[in-house]
Design a protein around this motif. Sequence first.
Motif, PDB file in Angstrom:
ATOM      1  N   THR A 209      12.141   6.699   3.017  1.00  0.00           N
ATOM      2  CA  THR A 209      11.178   7.366   2.158  1.00  0.00           C
ATOM      3  C   THR A 209      11.622   7.027   0.751  1.00  0.00           C
ATOM      4  O   THR A 209      12.719   7.418   0.341  1.00  0.00           O
ATOM      5  N   VAL A 210      10.808   6.251   0.061  1.00  0.00           N
ATOM      6  CA  VAL A 210      11.206   5.612  -1.192  1.00  0.00           C
ATOM      7  C   VAL A 210      10.607   6.389  -2.360  1.00  0.00           C
ATOM      8  O   VAL A 210       9.387   6.439  -2.500  1.00  0.00           O
ATOM      9  N   ASN A 211      11.474   6.996  -3.156  1.00  0.00           N
ATOM     10  CA  ASN A 211      10.969   7.919  -4.169  1.00  0.00           C
ATOM     11  C   ASN A 211      11.273   7.516  -5.609  1.00  0.00           C
ATOM     12  O   ASN A 211      10.541   7.899  -6.515  1.00  0.00           O
ATOM     13  N   ASP A 212      12.369   6.782  -5.832  1.00  0.00           N
ATOM     14  CA  ASP A 212      12.720   6.496  -7.231  1.00  0.00           C
ATOM     15  C   ASP A 212      12.179   5.125  -7.648  1.00  0.00           C
ATOM     16  O   ASP A 212      11.948   4.247  -6.823  1.00  0.00           O
ATOM     17  N   THR A 213      12.017   4.993  -8.950  1.00  0.00           N
ATOM     18  CA  THR A 213      11.348   3.820  -9.518  1.00  0.00           C
ATOM     19  C   THR A 213      12.022   2.510  -9.102  1.00  0.00           C
ATOM     20  O   THR A 213      11.342   1.567  -8.692  1.00  0.00           O
ATOM     21  N   ALA A 214      13.360   2.457  -9.186  1.00  0.00           N
ATOM     22  CA  ALA A 214      14.057   1.196  -8.892  1.00  0.00           C
ATOM     23  C   ALA A 214      13.806   0.752  -7.453  1.00  0.00           C
ATOM     24  O   ALA A 214      13.540  -0.434  -7.191  1.00  0.00           O
ATOM     25  N   ASN A 215      13.867   1.681  -6.523  1.00  0.00           N
ATOM     26  CA  ASN A 215      13.667   1.312  -5.119  1.00  0.00           C
ATOM     27  C   ASN A 215      12.197   1.053  -4.787  1.00  0.00           C
ATOM     28  O   ASN A 215      11.893   0.206  -3.936  1.00  0.00           O
ATOM     29  N   LEU A 216      11.308   1.772  -5.450  1.00  0.00           N
ATOM     30  CA  LEU A 216       9.877   1.466  -5.267  1.00  0.00           C
ATOM     31  C   LEU A 216       9.613   0.028  -5.716  1.00  0.00           C
ATOM     32  O   LEU A 216       8.941  -0.741  -5.023  1.00  0.00           O
ATOM     33  N   LYS A 217      10.214  -0.342  -6.860  1.00  0.00           N
ATOM     34  CA  LYS A 217      10.066  -1.714  -7.387  1.00  0.00           C
ATOM     35  C   LYS A 217      10.635  -2.725  -6.409  1.00  0.00           C
ATOM     36  O   LYS A 217      10.059  -3.793  -6.182  1.00  0.00           O
ATOM     37  N   TRP A 218      11.809  -2.405  -5.840  1.00  0.00           N
ATOM     38  CA  TRP A 218      12.452  -3.316  -4.886  1.00  0.00           C
ATOM     39  C   TRP A 218      11.504  -3.599  -3.712  1.00  0.00           C
ATOM     40  O   TRP A 218      11.312  -4.745  -3.321  1.00  0.00           O
TER      41      TRP A 218
ATOM     42  N   THR B 185       6.230   7.441   0.609  1.00  0.00           N
ATOM     43  CA  THR B 185       6.891   8.045  -0.548  1.00  0.00           C
ATOM     44  C   THR B 185       6.457   9.492  -0.785  1.00  0.00           C
ATOM     45  O   THR B 185       5.315   9.858  -0.493  1.00  0.00           O
ATOM     46  N   ASP B 186       7.397  10.275  -1.321  1.00  0.00           N
ATOM     47  CA  ASP B 186       7.065  11.624  -1.797  1.00  0.00           C
ATOM     48  C   ASP B 186       6.524  11.557  -3.226  1.00  0.00           C
ATOM     49  O   ASP B 186       6.179  12.586  -3.796  1.00  0.00           O
ATOM     50  N   ASN B 187       6.517  10.362  -3.783  1.00  0.00           N
ATOM     51  CA  ASN B 187       6.154  10.164  -5.182  1.00  0.00           C
ATOM     52  C   ASN B 187       5.023   9.130  -5.299  1.00  0.00           C
ATOM     53  O   ASN B 187       5.193   8.077  -5.925  1.00  0.00           O
ATOM     54  N   PRO B 188       3.873   9.435  -4.698  1.00  0.00           N
ATOM     55  CA  PRO B 188       2.790   8.439  -4.685  1.00  0.00           C
ATOM     56  C   PRO B 188       2.229   8.129  -6.071  1.00  0.00           C
ATOM     57  O   PRO B 188       1.694   7.033  -6.280  1.00  0.00           O
ATOM     58  N   VAL B 189       2.394   9.054  -7.004  1.00  0.00           N
ATOM     59  CA  VAL B 189       1.877   8.818  -8.361  1.00  0.00           C
ATOM     60  C   VAL B 189       2.654   7.671  -9.016  1.00  0.00           C
ATOM     61  O   VAL B 189       2.075   6.745  -9.597  1.00  0.00           O
ATOM     62  N   GLU B 190       3.990   7.710  -8.872  1.00  0.00           N
ATOM     63  CA  GLU B 190       4.823   6.646  -9.453  1.00  0.00           C
ATOM     64  C   GLU B 190       4.584   5.312  -8.718  1.00  0.00           C
ATOM     65  O   GLU B 190       4.525   4.260  -9.362  1.00  0.00           O
ATOM     66  N   ALA B 191       4.444   5.375  -7.411  1.00  0.00           N
ATOM     67  CA  ALA B 191       4.178   4.148  -6.654  1.00  0.00           C
ATOM     68  C   ALA B 191       2.861   3.515  -7.110  1.00  0.00           C
ATOM     69  O   ALA B 191       2.784   2.300  -7.349  1.00  0.00           O
ATOM     70  N   ASN B 192       1.848   4.343  -7.269  1.00  0.00           N
ATOM     71  CA  ASN B 192       0.540   3.846  -7.771  1.00  0.00           C
ATOM     72  C   ASN B 192       0.692   3.219  -9.149  1.00  0.00           C
ATOM     73  O   ASN B 192       0.122   2.164  -9.438  1.00  0.00           O
ATOM     74  N   ARG B 193       1.467   3.899  -9.993  1.00  0.00           N
ATOM     75  CA  ARG B 193       1.639   3.393 -11.366  1.00  0.00           C
ATOM     76  C   ARG B 193       2.270   2.011 -11.357  1.00  0.00           C
ATOM     77  O   ARG B 193       1.813   1.089 -12.034  1.00  0.00           O
TER      78      ARG B 193
ATOM     79  N   GLN C 147       0.842  -1.192   0.000  1.00  0.00           N
ATOM     80  CA  GLN C 147       0.000   0.000   0.000  1.00  0.00           C
ATOM     81  C   GLN C 147       0.879   1.245   0.000  1.00  0.00           C
ATOM     82  O   GLN C 147       2.006   1.209   0.498  1.00  0.00           O
ATOM     83  N   VAL C 148       0.317   2.325  -0.506  1.00  0.00           N
ATOM     84  CA  VAL C 148       1.080   3.562  -0.655  1.00  0.00           C
ATOM     85  C   VAL C 148       0.679   4.573   0.427  1.00  0.00           C
ATOM     86  O   VAL C 148      -0.505   4.820   0.649  1.00  0.00           O
ATOM     87  N   ILE C 149       1.693   5.126   1.065  1.00  0.00           N
ATOM     88  CA  ILE C 149       1.483   6.204   2.036  1.00  0.00           C
ATOM     89  C   ILE C 149       2.199   7.451   1.520  1.00  0.00           C
ATOM     90  O   ILE C 149       3.407   7.422   1.251  1.00  0.00           O
TER      91      ILE C 149
END
Length: 247
Positions: free
Chosen positions: A215-224, A235-243, A17-19
């Motif tokens: 706080t996970v913001n970049d694509t590679a670490n979100l994927k990890w 994350t400061d980047n909830p749009v990318e996390a959702n995607r 889930q995304v926070i």
Amino acid sequence: MLAACLIAASVVSAQTQVIAHRGFHAKSGSFDNTISSLKNAQELGVYGSECDVNETSDGVLIVIHGLMHGKLNVQQTDYATLHAQALANGERIPTFDEYLEQAAKNTATKLIIEVKDHPTPERETRVVKKIVAAVKKHKLQNDVEYIAFRQHVCDEILKYAPKGTKVAYLNGSLTPEYCKGLGYTGIDYSLGTMKKHPEWIKQCHDLGMTVNVWTVNDTANLKWCIDQGVDYITTDNPVEANRLLGK
Ligand code: MG
């Protein structure tokens, strides 16, 4: 067997889930820990919106991240003085009460309340009791979760919040087993800590605890994080996390 594995894998990833860290403040015109950042997170439809709670010198709970607001130490400054100064986007520092009012408008997004460290354990206890009472006043007990860096704060939340309230420890210094022993429901550790201790994810799940990573913001670490099956990504980047989660 293969089908069972595929189902298990999809269940694990579906659970991430995304926070939105300090709300969805990256959206144009917003600023972190403001009413607009919470509203943006609610509109985006994420699981949770995180916020930081400090107490002013005259006992008002406010939502702001840093100890300093310009040259003012927020815990040693009265509310009126802080309120007089606008934030970078023109909004004022919200009171915790105002924040809860906005949270109550859309409880599909949980409020993740970080209780900041205060100078003495006595003051921290008082702050925790006031936060718990405010949440109760707004009837949001089932719509909030708590996080804190200080063990004393986590312990006091467990003591004063209703039984079953989620409390996760932020500091990264304790093993899942130790946190479980203290009654915490989860760990909320930095990406760096979790990369050093990826085994803690399974340990937490075996203990019935949740894993949140900040706080996970970049694509590679979100994927990890998603691949590791963590429960929450802050994350400061909830749009990318959702995607990445197909949302
Ligand atoms: Mg925070």
